[in-house]
Design a protein around this motif. Structure first.
Motif, PDB file in Angstrom:
ATOM      1  N   LEU A   1     -11.742   8.652  -5.258  1.00 30.94           N
ATOM      2  CA  LEU A   1     -12.344   7.752  -4.274  1.00 30.94           C
ATOM      3  C   LEU A   1     -11.883   6.316  -4.503  1.00 30.94           C
ATOM      4  O   LEU A   1     -11.684   5.552  -3.548  1.00 30.94           O
ATOM      5  CB  LEU A   1     -13.871   7.833  -4.361  1.00 30.94           C
ATOM      6  N   LEU A   2     -11.701   5.943  -5.769  1.00 24.20           N
ATOM      7  CA  LEU A   2     -11.232   4.588  -6.083  1.00 24.20           C
ATOM      8  C   LEU A   2      -9.847   4.348  -5.505  1.00 24.20           C
ATOM      9  O   LEU A   2      -9.564   3.279  -4.953  1.00 24.20           O
ATOM     10  CB  LEU A   2     -11.221   4.382  -7.601  1.00 24.20           C
ATOM     11  N   TYR A   3      -8.982   5.339  -5.602  1.00 23.25           N
ATOM     12  CA  TYR A   3      -7.634   5.202  -5.036  1.00 23.25           C
ATOM     13  C   TYR A   3      -7.700   5.039  -3.519  1.00 23.25           C
ATOM     14  O   TYR A   3      -6.963   4.238  -2.940  1.00 23.25           O
ATOM     15  CB  TYR A   3      -6.785   6.416  -5.393  1.00 23.25           C
ATOM     16  N   PHE A   4      -8.579   5.807  -2.876  1.00 21.99           N
ATOM     17  CA  PHE A   4      -8.706   5.704  -1.426  1.00 21.99           C
ATOM     18  C   PHE A   4      -9.275   4.341  -1.015  1.00 21.99           C
ATOM     19  O   PHE A   4      -8.902   3.802   0.032  1.00 21.99           O
ATOM     20  CB  PHE A   4      -9.592   6.824  -0.889  1.00 21.99           C
TER      21      PHE A   4
ATOM     22  N   VAL B   1      -8.256  -0.915   1.527  1.00 24.01           N
ATOM     23  CA  VAL B   1      -8.229  -2.385   1.514  1.00 24.01           C
ATOM     24  C   VAL B   1      -6.825  -2.897   1.817  1.00 24.01           C
ATOM     25  O   VAL B   1      -6.631  -3.766   2.677  1.00 24.01           O
ATOM     26  CB  VAL B   1      -8.719  -2.929   0.160  1.00 24.01           C
ATOM     27  N   LEU B   2      -5.834  -2.355   1.121  1.00 27.51           N
ATOM     28  CA  LEU B   2      -4.466  -2.844   1.281  1.00 27.51           C
ATOM     29  C   LEU B   2      -3.829  -2.429   2.596  1.00 27.51           C
ATOM     30  O   LEU B   2      -3.066  -3.191   3.195  1.00 27.51           O
ATOM     31  CB  LEU B   2      -3.602  -2.351   0.117  1.00 27.51           C
ATOM     32  N   ALA B   3      -4.140  -1.219   3.064  1.00 22.79           N
ATOM     33  CA  ALA B   3      -3.459  -0.679   4.238  1.00 22.79           C
ATOM     34  C   ALA B   3      -4.233  -0.875   5.533  1.00 22.79           C
ATOM     35  O   ALA B   3      -3.650  -0.779   6.609  1.00 22.79           O
ATOM     36  CB  ALA B   3      -3.178   0.808   4.037  1.00 22.79           C
TER      37      ALA B   3
ATOM     38  N   GLN C   1     -12.504  17.310  -3.383  1.00 24.59           N
ATOM     39  CA  GLN C   1     -12.250  16.403  -4.510  1.00 24.59           C
ATOM     40  C   GLN C   1     -11.894  14.974  -4.080  1.00 24.59           C
ATOM     41  O   GLN C   1     -11.755  14.098  -4.925  1.00 24.59           O
ATOM     42  CB  GLN C   1     -11.175  16.943  -5.442  1.00 24.59           C
ATOM     43  N   VAL C   2     -11.741  14.746  -2.768  1.00 30.68           N
ATOM     44  CA  VAL C   2     -11.467  13.376  -2.322  1.00 30.68           C
ATOM     45  C   VAL C   2     -12.630  12.459  -2.653  1.00 30.68           C
ATOM     46  O   VAL C   2     -12.453  11.239  -2.770  1.00 30.68           O
ATOM     47  CB  VAL C   2     -11.191  13.323  -0.802  1.00 30.68           C
TER      48      VAL C   2
ATOM     49  N   SER D   1       0.823  -1.214   0.000  1.00 32.32           N
ATOM     50  CA  SER D   1       0.000   0.000   0.000  1.00 32.32           C
ATOM     51  C   SER D   1       0.857   1.263   0.000  1.00 32.32           C
ATOM     52  O   SER D   1       0.339   2.361  -0.188  1.00 32.32           O
ATOM     53  CB  SER D   1      -0.913   0.018   1.231  1.00 32.32           C
ATOM     54  N   GLY D   2       2.155   1.106   0.211  1.00 28.49           N
ATOM     55  CA  GLY D   2       3.023   2.274   0.295  1.00 28.49           C
ATOM     56  C   GLY D   2       3.030   3.123  -0.967  1.00 28.49           C
ATOM     57  O   GLY D   2       3.027   4.356  -0.889  1.00 28.49           O
ATOM     58  N   SER D   3       3.047   2.464  -2.130  1.00 28.86           N
ATOM     59  CA  SER D   3       3.073   3.228  -3.383  1.00 28.86           C
ATOM     60  C   SER D   3       1.804   4.054  -3.542  1.00 28.86           C
ATOM     61  O   SER D   3       1.849   5.194  -4.032  1.00 28.86           O
ATOM     62  CB  SER D   3       3.244   2.274  -4.572  1.00 28.86           C
ATOM     63  N   PHE D   4       0.655   3.493  -3.116  1.00 29.78           N
ATOM     64  CA  PHE D   4      -0.599   4.248  -3.192  1.00 29.78           C
ATOM     65  C   PHE D   4      -0.567   5.441  -2.244  1.00 29.78           C
ATOM     66  O   PHE D   4      -1.005   6.539  -2.588  1.00 29.78           O
ATOM     67  CB  PHE D   4      -1.791   3.345  -2.843  1.00 29.78           C
ATOM     68  N   ALA D   5      -0.063   5.224  -1.035  1.00 26.77           N
ATOM     69  CA  ALA D   5      -0.012   6.314  -0.056  1.00 26.77           C
ATOM     70  C   ALA D   5       0.895   7.442  -0.565  1.00 26.77           C
ATOM     71  O   ALA D   5       0.549   8.626  -0.459  1.00 26.77           O
ATOM     72  CB  ALA D   5       0.484   5.796   1.284  1.00 26.77           C
ATOM     73  N   LYS D   6       2.064   7.086  -1.125  1.00 23.66           N
ATOM     74  CA  LYS D   6       2.980   8.109  -1.622  1.00 23.66           C
ATOM     75  C   LYS D   6       2.343   8.904  -2.763  1.00 23.66           C
ATOM     76  O   LYS D   6       2.529  10.117  -2.869  1.00 23.66           O
ATOM     77  CB  LYS D   6       4.275   7.454  -2.101  1.00 23.66           C
ATOM     78  N   TYR D   7       1.605   8.206  -3.613  1.00 22.94           N
ATOM     79  CA  TYR D   7       0.919   8.886  -4.716  1.00 22.94           C
ATOM     80  C   TYR D   7      -0.104   9.890  -4.179  1.00 22.94           C
ATOM     81  O   TYR D   7      -0.196  11.030  -4.644  1.00 22.94           O
ATOM     82  CB  TYR D   7       0.236   7.864  -5.613  1.00 22.94           C
ATOM     83  N   LEU D   8      -0.868   9.472  -3.177  1.00 27.15           N
ATOM     84  CA  LEU D   8      -1.907  10.340  -2.618  1.00 27.15           C
ATOM     85  C   LEU D   8      -1.317  11.484  -1.798  1.00 27.15           C
ATOM     86  O   LEU D   8      -1.913  12.563  -1.718  1.00 27.15           O
ATOM     87  CB  LEU D   8      -2.864   9.513  -1.760  1.00 27.15           C
ATOM     88  N   PHE D   9      -0.152  11.271  -1.175  1.00 30.24           N
ATOM     89  CA  PHE D   9       0.495  12.343  -0.407  1.00 30.24           C
ATOM     90  C   PHE D   9       0.779  13.552  -1.287  1.00 30.24           C
ATOM     91  O   PHE D   9       0.792  14.692  -0.810  1.00 30.24           O
ATOM     92  CB  PHE D   9       1.810  11.855   0.191  1.00 30.24           C
ATOM     93  N   GLY D  10       1.042  13.316  -2.566  1.00 25.71           N
ATOM     94  CA  GLY D  10       1.352  14.413  -3.472  1.00 25.71           C
ATOM     95  C   GLY D  10       0.132  15.218  -3.870  1.00 25.71           C
ATOM     96  O   GLY D  10       0.280  16.294  -4.466  1.00 25.71           O
ATOM     97  N   GLN D  11      -1.075  14.719  -3.588  1.00 27.24           N
ATOM     98  CA  GLN D  11      -2.289  15.392  -4.023  1.00 27.24           C
ATOM     99  C   GLN D  11      -3.180  15.868  -2.887  1.00 27.24           C
ATOM    100  O   GLN D  11      -3.975  16.800  -3.075  1.00 27.24           O
ATOM    101  CB  GLN D  11      -3.112  14.440  -4.913  1.00 27.24           C
ATOM    102  N   PHE D  12      -3.071  15.217  -1.723  1.00 19.43           N
ATOM    103  CA  PHE D  12      -3.959  15.538  -0.614  1.00 19.43           C
ATOM    104  C   PHE D  12      -3.163  15.699   0.676  1.00 19.43           C
ATOM    105  O   PHE D  12      -2.076  15.136   0.823  1.00 19.43           O
ATOM    106  CB  PHE D  12      -5.007  14.434  -0.428  1.00 19.43           C
ATOM    107  N   PRO D  13      -3.719  16.463   1.647  1.00 18.25           N
ATOM    108  CA  PRO D  13      -3.057  16.572   2.954  1.00 18.25           C
ATOM    109  C   PRO D  13      -2.918  15.211   3.620  1.00 18.25           C
ATOM    110  O   PRO D  13      -3.749  14.320   3.418  1.00 18.25           O
ATOM    111  CB  PRO D  13      -4.025  17.471   3.746  1.00 18.25           C
ATOM    112  N   ILE D  14      -1.874  15.075   4.412  1.00 12.84           N
ATOM    113  CA  ILE D  14      -1.583  13.780   5.040  1.00 12.84           C
ATOM    114  C   ILE D  14      -2.728  13.319   5.936  1.00 12.84           C
ATOM    115  O   ILE D  14      -3.123  12.151   5.915  1.00 12.84           O
ATOM    116  CB  ILE D  14      -0.272  13.874   5.845  1.00 12.84           C
ATOM    117  N   LEU D  15      -3.279  14.235   6.729  1.00 13.69           N
ATOM    118  CA  LEU D  15      -4.367  13.861   7.626  1.00 13.69           C
ATOM    119  C   LEU D  15      -5.612  13.451   6.850  1.00 13.69           C
ATOM    120  O   LEU D  15      -6.384  12.602   7.306  1.00 13.69           O
ATOM    121  CB  LEU D  15      -4.693  15.016   8.578  1.00 13.69           C
ATOM    122  N   THR D  16      -5.806  14.031   5.672  1.00 12.91           N
ATOM    123  CA  THR D  16      -6.930  13.630   4.817  1.00 12.91           C
ATOM    124  C   THR D  16      -6.765  12.195   4.357  1.00 12.91           C
ATOM    125  O   THR D  16      -7.713  11.410   4.379  1.00 12.91           O
ATOM    126  CB  THR D  16      -7.039  14.562   3.595  1.00 12.91           C
TER     127      THR D  16
END
Length: 291
Positions: A208-211, A216-218, A201-202, A26-41
């Motif tokens: 939403l699919l990415y989240f 599921v993975l994380a 936009q989340v 799940s790390g690759s997904f989290a890193k991808y999302l970190f670039g677009q959304f706040p960490i707490l989000t």
């Protein structure tokens, strides 16, 4: 026809291994999302969707809430919230390898606390040596963010509480415990994420699919599997086996990201794996002798 069954003493470590692989993938997904959304989000959405998915899968409406031991659920959920939120905040200030090294002080402290025999201290000690070897000292030449260190240690402390709380009777099944605990964690993190600013936009279908994939993975898969393992393994074994996590992370980086490993990191992998296998075998032999 011959039937192939997994020995009982192998089932829990195998379940934990699958959980750790899921968490690291799940790390690759989290890193991808970190670039677009706040960490707490990212943390809040991961817990929200994870809780909703688990609620549907395990039919949360069938729970007899009168039997729920809320003290156990609340402590489990609080640990889950802190573990997720603090670690995400830590890796924003520290290199990932250093943050993981600090965080793993938590589960190793649990393993050391429950150690009783000389062999226990040997395996825990080997795991500690392995983690030290895995520590990226070449990155430590730069000043480390003190707040980042505190956040990583806080995540480790929450992880230690998570291990202990997960073994306490909650009055419901292990799956329902994870589900309720994740709802508690979400209710703790979501207000903080909203206050910090959660972009609308989340909830767009693509995002939403990415989240959902991240949830599921994380969260859904690893936490459910860990709860099953916690019912069938000692806190000592769990704490030591979880030291495989940074080894799996390093190995995944080598296989999928082409990250080269130093000689000391390869030695660290061998040391940690040896400690995990030794701890499991020693614990199970002790159980067999007691029986």
């Amino acid at each position: 026809m011959p039937s192939f069954k997994i020995a009982p003493f192998v089932q829990a470590p195998l379940i934990l291994l699958i959980a750790m692989i899921s968490m690291q993938s799940s790390g690759s997904f989290a890193k991808y999302l970190f670039g677009q959304f706040p960490i707490l989000t990212v943390s809040a959405m991961r817990l929200l969707l994870g809780a909703l998915i688990l609620a549907l899968i395990f039919k949360i409406w069938q729970i007899s809430f009168k039997q729920v031991k809320w003290a156990a659920i609340l402590s489990y959920g609080l640990a889950l919230a802190g573990m997720n939120m603090l670690f995400y905040l830590a890796i924003d200030r520290l290199p990932l390898g250093i943050a993981v090294s600090f965080e793993f002080i938590g589960p190793l402290s649990v393993a050391l606390f429950y150690a009783r025999q000389k062999a226990d201290f040997i395996w825990v000690g080997l795991a500690v040596v392995g983690l030290i070897l895995l520590f990226p000292f070449h990155q430590a030449a730069e000043p480390l963010d003190p707040l980042g260190i505190i956040l990583a240690l806080g995540a480790g402390a929450c992880w230690a509480v998570y291990i202990v709380a997960g073994q306490k009777p909650s009055g419901v099944s292990g799956n329902h415990t994870v589900c309720l605990g994740m709802f508690v964690a979400m209710l703790l993190v979501m207000p903080i994420a909203l206050f910090a600013g959660m972009p609308t936009q989340v909830f767009e279908p693509g995002n939403l699919l990415y989240f959902i994939i991240l949830a599921v993975l994380a969260s859904v898969l690893p936490f459910s599997l860990e709860m099953i393992a916690l019912r069938n393994i000692t806190a000592l074994s769990f704490g030591t086996l979880m030291s495989l996590e940074p080894a799996i992370a390093a190995l995944s980086g080598f296989v999928f990201l082409g990250e080269s490993l130093l000689w000391n990191q390869w030695l660290a992998l061998a040391t940690i794996i040896t400690a995990s296998i030794g701890c499991t075998l020693t614990t199970q032999r002790r159980k067999q002798r007691a029986a």
